[in-house]
Enzyme design. Structure first.
Site, short mmCIF file in Angstrom:
data_model
loop_
_atom_site.label_atom_id
_atom_site.label_comp_id
_atom_site.label_asym_id
_atom_site.label_seq_id
_atom_site.Cartn_x
_atom_site.Cartn_y
_atom_site.Cartn_z
N SER A 212 0.84 -1.20 0.00
CA SER A 212 0.00 0.00 0.00
C SER A 212 0.87 1.25 0.00
O SER A 212 0.56 2.25 -0.65
CB SER A 212 -0.92 -0.01 1.22
OG SER A 212 -0.17 0.12 2.39
N ARG A 216 0.46 3.62 -3.12
CA ARG A 216 -0.17 4.92 -2.86
C ARG A 216 0.61 6.03 -3.56
O ARG A 216 0.05 6.85 -4.27
CB ARG A 216 -0.21 5.19 -1.36
CG ARG A 216 -0.80 6.56 -1.02
CD ARG A 216 -0.78 6.84 0.45
NE ARG A 216 -1.53 5.85 1.20
CZ ARG A 216 -0.99 4.93 1.97
NH1 ARG A 216 0.32 4.89 2.09
NH2 ARG A 216 -1.72 4.07 2.62
N ASN A 220 -0.81 8.06 -6.88
CA ASN A 220 -1.02 9.50 -6.85
C ASN A 220 -0.22 10.20 -7.93
O ASN A 220 -0.72 11.08 -8.64
CB ASN A 220 -0.64 10.06 -5.48
CG ASN A 220 -1.80 10.00 -4.51
OD1 ASN A 220 -2.70 10.81 -4.56
ND2 ASN A 220 -1.78 8.99 -3.65
#
Lengths: 276, 156
Positions: A212, A216, A220
């Site tokens: 994660s 992440r 993004n």
């Protein structure tokens, strides 16, 4: 020009911008750069995204050169200019680390500093207009050039797996292999019957952390980059009306993502040090 | 977007950067910052101490001033007393001297008076004899009567 060819050109433009400069062994046995994503895929695991790695190492070197030059000249007198700026960042990291990490470990704070500044610099490459650097490289004959290293999952996952390794290392170092296993086996339900279930949950929990963390940042930055590319497809005279607001908003995003990556790293390592 | 050895390359460079940062960047920076913090807290403590010392010195000065005032007042008092004493003494001496002068003057006067009286007596005797001679012409024997006349003069 029909709508379909325009669409194809656009999609080619996007694909081109999302293709890494990959060096590896072609299926026919020769070594060289891949020209398409598919070709890069055929090279298998033992291939290098030269652009991602080059920009990321370059930015890391820039970071260390700047900070090292300040560190060499750092005095306890009144700080000026660059030293002031560097000290502000160092102080910010130090405060964050002290808030989240209560054991003594000389690695954590420098690790946090490296992650924050390095990831910030890699993200900041996003703010350079999408065509500047690729076009410059196109002129010298290099076709594919992705300048934002953090839009390459290899880069973000490379960092997050390093952190995963640190989590495992410090968990075992601080609690011993048995203690670490105990922690995995006896949470959340403390009963012998639940041991397999607990292990499944906790190991999943453990493995989710680096994935994660890396995804992440990648997600993004990739999304941000994609929007810049899409804006770049508009007619030149109108691009500023979207790219400027998005760039300003993106300043917030790149800082926030760098900060989140750092804070989560510190928190994960703090959890590795403390037994629940 | 393929997962490849870039992952390993990035992990290795990450490790090297963190190691470099931990070894050559973080310690000197934090050391300088801590040293400055130390200096600042020392400076503040010194300032506080100096202020305390100043307060102490001020009260000391005030005390000394008060004491000096008391001492000078005492000195002035003593000096006044001494001056009075001197004046008193001088007065006494002057009076004594005056008395003494007066007495000696009186004695002089008395002596002068006595000698004048003596001279007058002599002259009275001579005058009386001369008068008597004139009255009695030369019938009176000067030698025979001089003793009587001297006695008369002594009675005067």
């Amino acid at each position: 020009m029909s709508a379909e060819t325009t669409g194809n050109a656009s999609s080619a433009y996007i694909k081109h911008h999302l293709t890494n400069l990959t060096y590896g062994q072609h299926p026919d046995g020769s070594w060289g750069f891949a020209h398409t994503t598919a070709e890069a895929g055929e090279m298998g695991f033992w291939a290098l995204n030269v652009d991602s790695l080059g920009w990321s190492i370059g930015l890391g070197v820039v970071f260390l050169l700047i900070f090292r030059s300040v560190a060499v000249k750092a005095t306890s007198g009144v700080p000026t200019g660059l030293q002031n700026f560097v000290e502000m960042i160092v102080d910010f990291i130090d405060t964050t680390v002290k808030e989240a990490f209560h054991k003594a470990n000389p690695l954590i704070a420098p690790l946090g500093l490296t992650i924050f500044v390095w990831v910030f610099l890699m993200n900041a490459m996003d703010l350079i207009p999408v065509d500047f650097i690729p076009q410059a490289f196109h002129l010298v004959g290099i076709d594919n050039m992705k300048v934002v290293p953090s839009t390459d999952p290899n880069v973000t996952m490379g960092m997050s797996f390093s952190i995963f390794f640190l989590i495992l290392f410090y968990s075992i170092k601080e609690k011993g292999a048995g203690g670490f296993f105990n922690e995995l086996a006896r949470n959340p339900f403390e009963h012998p019957v639940f041991i397999p279930f607990n292990l499944f949950l906790e190991i999943l929990n453990l493995v989710t952390k680096p994935i994660s963390l890396g995804l992440r940042l990648f997600g993004n930055m990739y999304a941000g980059e994609m929007i810049f590319i899409l804006i770049a497809l508009l007619p030149a005279w109108i691009q500023w009306s979207l790219s400027v607001p998005w760039a300003i908003f993106h300043i917030l995003v790149i800082t926030l993502q760098a900060f989140i990556f750092m804070v989560l790293t510190i928190v994960y390592l703090a959890m590795a040090h403390e037994s629940h | 977007m393929n997962i490849n050895a870039t992952l390993i390359g990035q992990a290795i460079s990450f490790a090297i950067f963190v190691w470099f940062c931990m070894k050559y960047v973080w310690p000197p920076l934090t050391a300088a910052m801590e040293e400055r913090q130390q200096q600042m807290s020392e400076g503040l403590a010194n300032a506080e101490k100096a202020q305390e010392e100043l307060d102490l010195a001020m009260s000391e000065v005030e005390n000394q001033l008060k004491e000096a005032k008391l001492q000078s007042a005492a000195l002035i008092d003593k000096a006044n007393k001494r001056a009075n004493q001197i004046v008193e003494d001088a007065k006494g001496i002057a009076i004594q001297e005056g008395d003494r002068l007066k007495q000696s003057a009186q004695a002089d006067i008395e002596q002068e008076m006595n000698s004048a009286k003596e001279a007058l007596r002599q002259q009275v005797a001579v005058l009386a004899v001369a008068g008597a001679e004139k009255i009695l012409s030369s019938s009176v024997d000067q030698n025979a009567h001089s003793e009587m006349l001297n006695n008369l003069a002594a009675q005067l």
